[in-house]
Each structure stands twice: as C-alpha cells, then as structure tokens.
Design a protein around this motif. Structure first.
Motif, short mmCIF file in Angstrom:
data_model
loop_
_atom_site.label_atom_id
_atom_site.label_comp_id
_atom_site.label_asym_id
_atom_site.label_seq_id
_atom_site.Cartn_x
_atom_site.Cartn_y
_atom_site.Cartn_z
N GLU A 190 0.84 -1.20 0.00
CA GLU A 190 0.00 0.00 0.00
C GLU A 190 0.87 1.24 0.00
O GLU A 190 1.96 1.27 0.59
CB GLU A 190 -0.92 0.00 1.22
CG GLU A 190 -1.91 -1.14 1.21
CD GLU A 190 -2.89 -1.06 2.38
OE1 GLU A 190 -3.86 -0.28 2.27
OE2 GLU A 190 -2.67 -1.75 3.39
N LYS A 191 0.40 2.27 -0.68
CA LYS A 191 1.14 3.53 -0.77
C LYS A 191 1.31 4.14 0.61
O LYS A 191 0.35 4.25 1.37
CB LYS A 191 0.42 4.51 -1.69
CG LYS A 191 1.13 5.86 -1.85
CD LYS A 191 0.37 6.77 -2.79
CE LYS A 191 -0.89 7.31 -2.16
NZ LYS A 191 -1.61 8.23 -3.06
N ARG A 192 2.55 4.51 0.91
CA ARG A 192 2.81 5.27 2.12
C ARG A 192 2.97 6.72 1.69
O ARG A 192 3.74 7.02 0.77
CB ARG A 192 4.08 4.77 2.82
CG ARG A 192 3.98 3.30 3.19
CD ARG A 192 5.10 2.88 4.14
NE ARG A 192 6.41 2.91 3.50
CZ ARG A 192 6.94 1.89 2.82
NH1 ARG A 192 6.24 0.77 2.66
NH2 ARG A 192 8.15 1.98 2.29
N GLN A 193 2.28 7.63 2.32
CA GLN A 193 2.17 9.01 1.84
C GLN A 193 3.52 9.65 1.54
O GLN A 193 3.68 10.38 0.58
CB GLN A 193 1.42 9.87 2.87
CG GLN A 193 0.96 11.22 2.32
CD GLN A 193 0.01 11.09 1.13
OE1 GLN A 193 -0.80 10.19 1.08
NE2 GLN A 193 0.14 12.00 0.18
N LYS A 194 4.53 9.34 2.36
CA LYS A 194 5.84 9.97 2.17
C LYS A 194 6.80 9.07 1.39
O LYS A 194 7.99 9.33 1.35
CB LYS A 194 6.44 10.33 3.52
CG LYS A 194 5.66 11.41 4.25
CD LYS A 194 6.36 11.81 5.55
CE LYS A 194 5.59 12.93 6.25
NZ LYS A 194 6.26 13.34 7.50
N ALA A 195 6.29 8.02 0.78
CA ALA A 195 7.15 7.12 0.01
C ALA A 195 6.49 6.74 -1.31
O ALA A 195 6.42 5.59 -1.68
CB ALA A 195 7.47 5.88 0.83
#
Length: 288
Positions: free
Chosen positions: A25-30
C-alpha cells in the motif's frame, strides 16, 4: 480497496503456478515505492510466457497495479539491483498467499544476504562505479564539466550502493538515507558535490581528489569476485572472461575494470607473441 481486489488475487492464488501474492500500500511519504499507485499486488509465479505481466485497475479515485512476475525474473532483479522497489515490496508487503512458505524463505534469504551473493552484487556495483568514475574523469580532463558531473554523481551512487551491500544490506530506493548512517564519508562527498557553492570545475576537482582514496580502499572487496575467478587459471584471455557465466552480469564494464585493476597492480598483463612481428596477445592474471 483491498476488498475490491480480493477476487483478483484469490483467482491468482488458486493457480498452481503461483508461489506467492503480496500487497503493498502507498505510504504518503514514500510514493516512489508504488509508482504513485494506491496499491500494488505482486504475484510471483513459477513460470510464465512473459517474465513480467502488468495490469492497472481503478476504483472510484483509487488506482491499483497488478504485477505477475516469474521466479527467475525476481531472482534477476534481486541479483542485479535493477528494480530496487522490489526489495521493499518483498520485505514490507503484506503476504496474502504463500505456497509452501516460498515468500517466507525468500524474505529470510534477503535479510541474511549470504556473502557469496553479496560478492557478486559488489562486483556488479564496483564495475559500474569504475566505468562511471573513469568516464567522468575523461570528461573533466576535456573540460566537459556538465557531462563529468553527471558521471560522477552516478559513480558516487554506485559507491554508496557498494557500501550498503558490503555492510550486509540491500540498497533500497532511499539509498542515500541508508548511506547517511552506514557510510557518512561517502554521503559527505555527495552532499558537497551537489550542494557546494564552489564553481563546478572546483567541486569536481575536489571530488576526484577525495574519492580516489575511497574507491581504491574498496578495490579488494569490490573486485573480489573477479580476482577469485582469475585465480582459477594461470591466465585468461579477455574473451574467456567476457563469456564466463559468472561474469556475464558485469561483462559490459569488464574491459574498463580490468584496466583499472592493472593500473592498481591487482592484475598483470602477460604478453604472448603472435605471428605478426612486434604484435602480442594480451593475457591477464592476478598479481601474486
């Protein structure tokens, strides 16, 4: 969105060729980890007609990407480091399906990172490092400073990756964050090259002076894979080396690496007469 995707990965998991399914899942800062997608589904299969098959999905305002990748391609990416997101996916992804603990065992191998695998990966990075460094120096000597800068940045990147691998870790997408902790002297070189207020020619001059020692001090470990191979025979032709199964992954940079090792007295040239007067074959062997 996981609920929406469940039928897709359950169908994949039911197929006998499927070894494992992971969800990232997408991590906001990555965001680079998932190529700006909200979810990535990584399906590893034993074999397939295509080594990599990709599908994109959308649900409301969310995007998902499905990757179906063969075991051979996964192993190649791990070895060559040509898909650095993969390490993050394998180590940090949520395991949705794991046939006979395939994913679990793969994660263990990644974390333990056996030395033999590290030695080959270091050889690949070191060969790329020498190629970029020597090309950068040539551009610098010819006053092509922007081209020199480009090659030097890449050489430092390979030096950073070499340092991370030597310490027993896999280089990740955020390699400079790793190197800040693992090899601060390399990080300092990179920072000074990129952020210094000095004119570009002066920055490059200082970089070449400082990096010469760092590269030379890592030659023995970086070239260990090739030097060990050279010791297996009394001497080698360049074609013998280029076509050797163990060298194929860095063969494109091998000639430059060989010349560098000759210059640093790790390898020596053996001259053998040809039928042409004054013309010699060049053979290579380790300096004992």
């Amino acid at each position: 969105m996981e609920d929406i995707l469940r039928p897709i990965y359950q169908e994949r998991a039911s197929q006998s060729e499927t070894l494992g399914v992971l969800m990232v899942e997408k991590r906001q800062k990555a965001r680079p980890i998932t190529d700006l997608f909200d979810i990535v589904l990584l399906t590893i299969v034993k074999d397939a007609e295509q080594p990599v098959f990709v599908k994109h999905y959308q649900y409301n305002h969310q995007k998902a990407a499905l990757f179906v990748v063969t075991e051979q391609q996964i192993n190649e990416w791990i070895l060559l480091g040509s898909n650095r997101r993969l390490i993050d996916w394998l180590l940090n992804g949520k395991v949705l399906f794991d046939r006979n603990e395939y994913v679990s065992q793969l994660r263990t191998e990644l974390r333990e990172f056996p030395f033999q695998g590290r030695k080959l990966k270091m050889a690949i990075e070191f060969a790329k490092l020498i190629r970029r460094y020597m090309d950068g120096k040539t551009f610098y000597d010819n006053n092509h400073y922007l081209d020199a800068f480009n090659h030097v940045v890449h050489s430092l990147h390979h030096l950073a990756r070499l340092e991370v691998i030597e310490q027993g870790f896999h280089p990740e997408v955020t390699v400079w964050n790793q190197v800040r902790q693992i090899g601060p002297e390399i990080f300092k070189l990179y920072d000074e090259l990129v952020n210094s207020d000095e004119p570009l020619p002066k920055r490059l001059e200082l970089l070449f002076l400082a990096s010469e020692f760092l590269i030379h001090s890592r030659t023995k470990i970086g070239a260990a894979h090739l030097l060990d191979l050279l010791k297996q025979k009394e001497y080698w032709t360049i074609n013998d080396l280029l076509t050797h199964e163990e060298v194929k992954n860095y063969a494109v940079d091998l000639p430059v690496l060989i010349e560098y090792l000759i210059d640093k007295h790790f390898v020596e040239v053996l001259q053998v007469e040809t039928k042409g007067q004054g013309l010699y074959h060049r053979y290579y062997r380790v300096v004992e």
